[in-house]
Scaffold this motif. Structure first.
Motif, PDB file in Angstrom:
ATOM      1  N   TYR A  89       0.835  -1.207   0.000  1.00  0.00           N
ATOM      2  CA  TYR A  89       0.000   0.000   0.000  1.00  0.00           C
ATOM      3  C   TYR A  89       0.871   1.260   0.000  1.00  0.00           C
ATOM      4  CZ  TYR A  89      -3.404   3.480   1.546  1.00  0.00           C
ATOM      5  OH  TYR A  89      -4.197   4.604   1.643  1.00  0.00           O
ATOM      6  N   ILE A 131     -10.937   3.568   2.715  1.00  0.00           N
ATOM      7  CA  ILE A 131     -10.067   2.463   2.284  1.00  0.00           C
ATOM      8  C   ILE A 131      -8.919   2.281   3.267  1.00  0.00           C
ATOM      9  CG2 ILE A 131      -8.474   1.708   0.474  1.00  0.00           C
ATOM     10  CD1 ILE A 131     -10.329   2.905  -1.557  1.00  0.00           C
ATOM     11  N   GLN A 171      -9.812   0.017   6.056  1.00  0.00           N
ATOM     12  CA  GLN A 171     -10.071  -1.399   5.752  1.00  0.00           C
ATOM     13  C   GLN A 171      -8.868  -2.258   6.115  1.00  0.00           C
ATOM     14  OE1 GLN A 171     -11.182  -1.683   1.638  1.00  0.00           O
ATOM     15  NE2 GLN A 171     -12.958  -0.318   1.852  1.00  0.00           N
ATOM     16  N   ASP A 172      -9.156  -3.505   6.403  1.00  0.00           N
ATOM     17  CA  ASP A 172      -8.080  -4.455   6.719  1.00  0.00           C
ATOM     18  C   ASP A 172      -7.487  -5.004   5.426  1.00  0.00           C
ATOM     19  OD1 ASP A 172      -8.570  -4.120   9.425  1.00  0.00           O
ATOM     20  OD2 ASP A 172     -10.068  -5.737   9.466  1.00  0.00           O
ATOM     21  N   PHE A 173      -6.243  -5.443   5.534  1.00  0.00           N
ATOM     22  CA  PHE A 173      -5.585  -6.087   4.401  1.00  0.00           C
ATOM     23  C   PHE A 173      -6.043  -7.540   4.312  1.00  0.00           C
ATOM     24  CE2 PHE A 173      -2.687  -2.604   5.436  1.00  0.00           C
ATOM     25  CZ  PHE A 173      -2.495  -2.057   4.188  1.00  0.00           C
ATOM     26  N   LYS A 194      -6.835  -5.594   0.578  1.00  0.00           N
ATOM     27  CA  LYS A 194      -7.875  -4.703   0.079  1.00  0.00           C
ATOM     28  C   LYS A 194      -7.504  -4.235  -1.318  1.00  0.00           C
ATOM     29  CE  LYS A 194      -5.695  -1.037   2.841  1.00  0.00           C
ATOM     30  NZ  LYS A 194      -5.919  -0.088   3.949  1.00  0.00           N
ATOM     31  N   LYS A 195      -8.416  -3.503  -1.947  1.00  0.00           N
ATOM     32  CA  LYS A 195      -8.194  -3.056  -3.315  1.00  0.00           C
ATOM     33  C   LYS A 195      -8.339  -1.545  -3.393  1.00  0.00           C
ATOM     34  CE  LYS A 195      -9.658  -7.269  -5.734  1.00  0.00           C
ATOM     35  NZ  LYS A 195     -10.569  -7.822  -6.760  1.00  0.00           N
TER      36      LYS A 195
END
Length: 782
Positions: free
Chosen positions: A436, A450, A453-455, A457-458
């Motif tokens: 990331y 985003i 969000q947890d990994f 992810k997009k």
């Protein structure tokens, strides 16, 4: 009682008089006002009292003057006696001064006479000393005169006859040496130029480093040094590099043009022609030959534009030529003049600019154009140090800069196309924080949702977005390289960078995006991703502005600062992609419509919707789920466009001129398909529609089918033209065309219909309705 009052007045007046005598005059006003404010005659008594006081003061003044009068008279008498003595003393001083001036005049005259005698004595001593030194010379001159009186001897006559021939031979030999020198200097002028340009480059590098360290600039005189090479003489006097010298040895000696070139043939020939009284002939010959050599030097090789070495040799020869001429200008008196060298340079400059303009236009390699620019800068700096005007060369660099930008744009067009071809048009997956951080370090992406969000992810954009952003920055760096050393201000460089970046965005990148969008293999999913990508690139334009600002240190609030046009570029690309989505979606709908296989003569429907239509609706439903990621109202517009196109296609299918007959069963089957379309529209495939807005796309079909399914012609004809009509959206021409298809079917399928009363009545009704519809159609056309 009257006496007491009188006593009070007297006491009061005494107090007022004492106050007037003892206080400042500015405070007298209020005191006097207190007297005049009294309504009685006190002011008169005060005036009387004041007169008495004045007379008392006058008597005191008179007494004091009488007391000091005798002393004053005595002082005046003594002063008059002093005046008489002073006048006598003044006369004595004047007489003494006169006698002193007369005595001093004689002394001054005698002193001046002594000074003149001293000077004469010194000059005589100096003359004697110099004559003593000249005596040997005079003696030699006397002997020489005696020895020169040999004209009657034969050898003297022979010498007299041969001297003209010797003079001619000496001239020819010196001229031959000069021709050899000119030929040699023509061949080896590139060596002189190479050394001069190398020194100019070293000096520019040094000055740049010093300026960066101390924020000042330095200028030095042109110097030539050959480091790491030894020099050897050629037979004609040239000094050239000796390739056989030991490369490990270094020579830090700084050499001038006189050290690199043996100018003795020029000096010797000039001296001989001057002594022989033919200097003008020599000057004209030398200048004529150098003009010819200048024209030869200015002729480029045909393949010069192919490599930087070709340009370097060309510049070296020109610099070497003018370095030699500059040395001749300063080392000789009048052999060449500043006007002559200026004329040569102006002629050469016009030719150089024409050559560079022509050959640079052939170059399509930005690296070669950049190297050419650096050579032109060093070439101009070198000759400017010798006093030649080079402004036109720097003006030419602006044309070369445009050529450089064009080659950069072509190069980056290839880069952009490769990026787009290798992109998978899918959101970037990141499995770890390191991945990331790697992405956001290359592209300024910030999204709070985003980030939470947890990994894994997009990220919403595809991999081409950070690559495009990085390449735009690389383009800015490449464009900046050309702007260096152009002797331009930061504001001008900032303007250059912004204009070239605008060209990259509005022309190159925009063209690549437009071509990408139009490619056949780009489907709806890819177009959706392209819209998302352009949105993020548009948001990143402000960071490109900051990037340029950080490079040039020019505030974006400056009045003349050029703005980046990236916003319009990405908006145009996004609009094109949206339009392409609508087009491709409609094309896909047409592909499904082509699969339709209605049995137009069927007696009754199948009781379920057609398979092709259900497949089409499933496709639309899945497609619009992807569209939910689109920004703004793109998804809603696409959905509405698709429904309208579907409704129009179904209507065209009913009204197709090649379709001659339609049964009521076919109408019923078609109605089932339209019901599925309406159910799809009411299911809100894309959020954001209000009420039954999307269902209205099928309202024309619905009212037309209802009219035929219910067979409600009386209502249609009665309410036609009324705003509240139940069949307001049914056009008479449309109803007539469809009804005639059904009339033909009725005639063909019902052979014995004339024997059944109901069928005869229905046929008459159809004919009646057809006539009325034709009347309405004719009324509309008229």
């Amino acid at each position: 009682m009257a006496e007491n009052e009188m006593l009070e007045y007297i006491t009061e007046h005494e107090r007022i008089l004492q106050e007037i005598e003892s206080t400042d005059t500015a405070c007298v006003g209020p005191t006097l006002r207190s007297i005049y404010d009294d309504q009685s005659n006190a002011h008169k008594r005060f005036m009387e009292k004041l007169d008495v006081r004045i007379r008392n003061h006058d008597r005191e003044i008179e007494k004091m003057c009488n007391f000091h009068h005798q002393g004053f008279v005595d002082a005046i008498t003594e002063l008059l006696k002093v005046r008489t003595d002073a006048e006598k003393l003044m006369g004595q001083v004047t007489e003494a001064n006169r006698r002193l001036q007369e005595a001093g005049r004689e002394v001054t005259a005698q002193t001046e006479e002594v000074i003149r005698c001293r000077i004469q004595q010194r000059n005589m001593a100096t003359t004697v000393e110099k004559l003593q030194l000249c005596i040997p010379v005079l003696e030699m001159y006397s002997k020489l005169k005696e020895q020169l009186e040999v004209s009657h001897y034969r050898f003297c006559q022979i010498m007299g006859e041969n001297l003209p021939h010797l003079r001619k031979e000496i001239k020819e030999i010196s001229m031959s040496d000069l021709k050899d020198f000119l030929e040699s200097i023509r061949k080896h002028s590139d060596k002189v130029g190479e050394t001069a340009m190398r020194q100019a480059q070293q000096r520019r590098t040094f000055n740049s480093a010093v300026a960066k360290q101390h924020n000042i600039g330095h200028s030095t005189k042109p110097l030539y040094s050959v480091i790491g090479h030894s020099l050897s003489h050629t037979p004609n006097g040239m000094l050239i590099n000796d390739d056989t010298a030991d490369e490990d040895e270094t020579d830090d000696e700084i050499l001038t043009a006189q050290d690199l070139v043996d100018f003795s043939p020029v000096y010797r020939c000039l001296h001989i022609y001057a002594v022989l009284g033919d200097r003008e002939t020599f000057e004209n010959y030398y200048r004529k030959q150098r003009k010819k050599q200048a024209r030869l030097v200015l002729q480029p090789q045909a393949s010069m534009h192919e490599t930087v070495e070709g340009y370097r040799r060309y510049f070296n020869q020109i610099v070497g030529f003018f370095v030699v001429e500059d040395h001749i200008l300063h080392a000789t008196q009048g052999l060449v003049t500043r006007a002559f060298t200026s004329e040569l340079w102006n002629m050469a400059l016009s030719k150089i600019i024409a050559v560079l303009r022509t050959h640079s236009s052939y170059c399509d390699d930005p690296d070669l154009v950049l190297e050419l620019k650096n050579l032109i800068v060093i070439f101009a700096d070198t000759l400017q140090d010798y006093g030649f005007t080079v402004n036109r060369l720097f003006d030419l660099l602006f044309e070369v800069r445009d050529q450089y930008n064009e080659t950069l744009l072509k190069k980056w067009a290839v880069v952009f196309r490769e990026i787009f071809e290798l992109d998978n048009y899918s959101p970037i997956p990141v499995d770890t924080e390191e991945e990331y951080n790697l992405v956001v370090s290359r592209f300024p992406f910030h999204d709070t949702d985003i980030e939470k969000q947890d990994f894994p992810k997009k990220l919403p954009m595809s991999q081409s977005v950070p690559q495009i952003y990085t390449q735009v920055k690389e383009f800015i760096y490449a464009s900046l390289k050309f702007s260096e050393s152009l002797h331009r201000s930061s504001t001008e460089i900032d303007d250059m960078l912004r204009k070239s970046t605008n060209l990259l965005l509005t022309r190159t990148l925009n063209s690549c995006l437009q071509n990408l969008i139009k490619k056949p293999h780009i489907g709806l999913t890819e177009l959706v991703q392209i819209i998302i990508n352009t949105t993020h690139l548009e948001q990143a334009c402000k960071y490109l502005e900051e990037f340029i600002t950080n490079i040039t240190n020019v505030s974006p609030e400056t009045v003349h600062t050029t703005r980046l046009y990236g916003l319009s570029t990405f908006k145009d690309a996004r609009h094109s992609a949206e339009g392409e989505i609508y087009t491709k979606l409609n094309q896909k709908i047409d592909e499904f419509i082509q699969l339709a296989d209605y049995e137009w003569g069927m007696s009754e429907s199948d009781g379920r919707a057609s398979g092709y239509l259900m497949d089409l609706i499933n496709f639309l439903r899945s497609t619009f789920q992807v569209f939910t990621h689109l920004p703004g109202k793109v998804a809603q517009t696409a959905c509405m466009s698709a429904c309208k196109h579907l409704a129009t296609s179904l209507m065209q299918m009913l009204l197709d001129t090649e379709l001659k007959q339609i049964s009521m069963g076919a109408i019923q089957q078609f109605n089932l398909d339209v019901i599925q379309c309406e159910l799809f529209a009411s299911s809100e495939p894309v959020p954001g529609f209000q009420g039954d807005t999307l269902q209205l796309a099928f309202i024309d079909l619905r009212q037309l089918l209802d009219l035929f399914m219910v067979w409600d012609w009386s209502t249609y004809l009665a309410d036609y033209g009324q705003p509240t009509s139940k069949y307001l959206r049914v056009n008479p021409a449309t109803a007539l065309a469809l009804l005639e298809k059904m009339k033909d079917t009725s005639k063909k399928n019902n052979i014995f219909s004339q024997f059944r009363k109901n069928d005869r009545d229905k046929q008459k009704l159809i004919e009646t309705v057809v006539k009325q519809l034709r009347t309405l159609v004719n009324g509309m056309s008229s």
